[in-house]
Design an enzyme around this catalytic site. Structure first.
Site, PDB file in Angstrom:
ATOM      1  N   CYS A   1      46.579  41.636  37.074  1.00 18.83           N
ATOM      2  CA  CYS A   1      45.434  40.882  37.206  1.00 18.83           C
ATOM      3  C   CYS A   1      45.691  39.544  36.503  1.00 18.83           C
ATOM      4  O   CYS A   1      46.238  39.583  35.292  1.00 18.83           O
ATOM      5  CB  CYS A   1      43.934  41.467  36.562  1.00 18.83           C
ATOM      6  SG  CYS A   1      42.652  40.413  36.545  1.00 18.83           S
ATOM      7  N   LEU A   2      45.276  38.537  37.037  1.00 21.45           N
ATOM      8  CA  LEU A   2      45.759  37.080  36.401  1.00 21.45           C
ATOM      9  C   LEU A   2      44.744  36.920  35.227  1.00 21.45           C
ATOM     10  O   LEU A   2      45.383  36.074  34.340  1.00 21.45           O
ATOM     11  CB  LEU A   2      45.542  36.223  37.429  1.00 21.45           C
ATOM     12  CG  LEU A   2      46.194  36.050  38.806  1.00 21.45           C
ATOM     13  CD1 LEU A   2      45.615  35.048  39.889  1.00 21.45           C
ATOM     14  CD2 LEU A   2      47.684  35.835  38.484  1.00 21.45           C
TER      15      LEU A   2
ATOM     16  N   HIS B   1      39.634  45.127  43.901  1.00 19.76           N
ATOM     17  CA  HIS B   1      39.737  44.415  42.721  1.00 19.76           C
ATOM     18  C   HIS B   1      39.092  42.996  42.446  1.00 19.76           C
ATOM     19  O   HIS B   1      38.324  42.981  41.577  1.00 19.76           O
ATOM     20  CB  HIS B   1      41.327  44.126  42.507  1.00 19.76           C
ATOM     21  CG  HIS B   1      41.940  43.460  41.339  1.00 19.76           C
ATOM     22  ND1 HIS B   1      42.581  43.961  40.355  1.00 19.76           N
ATOM     23  CD2 HIS B   1      41.410  42.139  40.984  1.00 19.76           C
ATOM     24  CE1 HIS B   1      42.911  43.167  39.337  1.00 19.76           C
ATOM     25  NE2 HIS B   1      42.105  42.058  39.659  1.00 19.76           N
ATOM     26  N   GLU B   2      38.727  42.402  43.490  1.00 19.93           N
ATOM     27  CA  GLU B   2      38.158  41.275  43.507  1.00 19.93           C
ATOM     28  C   GLU B   2      36.961  41.397  43.475  1.00 19.93           C
ATOM     29  O   GLU B   2      36.027  40.633  42.559  1.00 19.93           O
ATOM     30  CB  GLU B   2      38.431  40.237  44.616  1.00 19.93           C
ATOM     31  CG  GLU B   2      40.093  39.988  44.697  1.00 19.93           C
ATOM     32  CD  GLU B   2      40.714  39.573  43.493  1.00 19.93           C
ATOM     33  OE1 GLU B   2      39.822  38.689  42.841  1.00 19.93           O
ATOM     34  OE2 GLU B   2      41.958  39.606  43.346  1.00 19.93           O
TER      35      GLU B   2
ATOM     36  N   GLN C   1      37.117  34.027  37.311  1.00 20.44           N
ATOM     37  CA  GLN C   1      38.485  34.016  36.706  1.00 20.44           C
ATOM     38  C   GLN C   1      38.774  32.622  36.341  1.00 20.44           C
ATOM     39  O   GLN C   1      39.782  32.381  35.540  1.00 20.44           O
ATOM     40  CB  GLN C   1      39.559  34.724  37.581  1.00 20.44           C
ATOM     41  CG  GLN C   1      39.430  36.066  37.783  1.00 20.44           C
ATOM     42  CD  GLN C   1      40.883  36.860  38.530  1.00 20.44           C
ATOM     43  OE1 GLN C   1      40.492  36.571  39.555  1.00 20.44           O
ATOM     44  NE2 GLN C   1      41.503  37.032  37.729  1.00 20.44           N
TER      45      GLN C   1
ATOM     46  N   HIS D   1      35.625  41.954  39.899  1.00 17.24           N
ATOM     47  CA  HIS D   1      35.491  40.748  39.176  1.00 17.24           C
ATOM     48  C   HIS D   1      33.952  40.424  39.261  1.00 17.24           C
ATOM     49  O   HIS D   1      33.524  39.912  38.291  1.00 17.24           O
ATOM     50  CB  HIS D   1      36.329  39.778  39.711  1.00 17.24           C
ATOM     51  CG  HIS D   1      37.671  39.584  39.011  1.00 17.24           C
ATOM     52  ND1 HIS D   1      37.990  39.732  37.696  1.00 17.24           N
ATOM     53  CD2 HIS D   1      39.104  40.060  39.551  1.00 17.24           C
ATOM     54  CE1 HIS D   1      39.286  39.981  37.521  1.00 17.24           C
ATOM     55  NE2 HIS D   1      40.034  39.932  38.431  1.00 17.24           N
TER      56      HIS D   1
ATOM     57  N   GLY E   1      44.931  37.516  45.029  1.00 17.45           N
ATOM     58  CA  GLY E   1      43.664  37.331  45.218  1.00 17.45           C
ATOM     59  C   GLY E   1      43.170  36.481  43.890  1.00 17.45           C
ATOM     60  O   GLY E   1      43.682  36.464  42.732  1.00 17.45           O
TER      61      GLY E   1
END
Ligand code: ZN
Length: 188
Positions: A99-100, A141-142, A51, A145, A46
């Site tokens: 997480c990226l 999670h997304e 991000q 963000h 995702g």
């Protein structure tokens, strides 16, 4: 199309609420295409617009369900209905998240097992997905963000201090850190 740099914790755009999308223009469609490409290259399951440094309410996801079917798409201006979250501590094997924007690390985090995601896609067609398990976790999670929250901000005490120590060690938590999938050797 282009792979975009992924912002790392400390970049202000990651820590404030993203704005509603109001214009479904070419810029938006380029953003979404770039986000797919960036997510695939990272690789990740995702990616939120914040991000890649864009404060708009958009995320993409790519997941394979238990039967091996791909579940892939974008959602714009999402709403998320979230089921109950257990008070039990997160399982260190099965409830681990990455997480990226906090690349290379993983921590356990308790999430709701059920969510209902709604919003629109790039063509402004409605998106409505009920999800459980991993897909529910990805959506939470997304969505977080877009609210300006990273999963590391929600960790239980011991893990939170571990994450804070690592961020300090890596020089994160300040503006200006990012990485480029395919170029920099990091993973989410
Ligand atoms: Zn993330």
């Amino acid at each position: 199309m282009a792979i975009r740099r992924i912002h790392i914790t400390g970049s202000p755009v990651l820590h404030r609420r993203a704005q509603e999308v109001t214009e479904f223009n070419r810029e938006l469609s380029t953003l979404v295409k770039d986000m797919y490409q960036t997510m695939d290259k990272a690789p990740g399951v995702g990616l939120a617009a914040t991000q890649v440094g864009i404060g708009l309410r958009v995320f993409v996801y790519d997941y394979e369900d238990a039967d091996g079917n791909p579940v892939r798409g974008e959602v714009i201006n999402p709403k998320l209905e979230v089921g109950p979250i257990s008070e039990e501590p997160a399982d260190e094997e099965n409830e681990i998240e990455g997480c990226l924007s906090f690349p290379g690390e993983r921590f356990p985090l308790k999430r709701a097992n059920w969510v209902k995601l709604s919003g629109v896609d790039l063509n402004q067609n409605p998106v409505e997905i009920e999800a459980t398990g991993w897909l529910a976790r990805i959506f939470q999670h997304e969505y977080d963000h877009l609210e300006g929250t990273l999963y590391v901000d929600k960790l239980a005490e011991g893990y939170a201090s571990e994450a804070a120590d690592l961020a300090k060690e890596y020089g994160w938590g300040v503006e200006g850190n990012s990485w480029l999938p395919g170029k920099d050797k990091l993973e989410g």
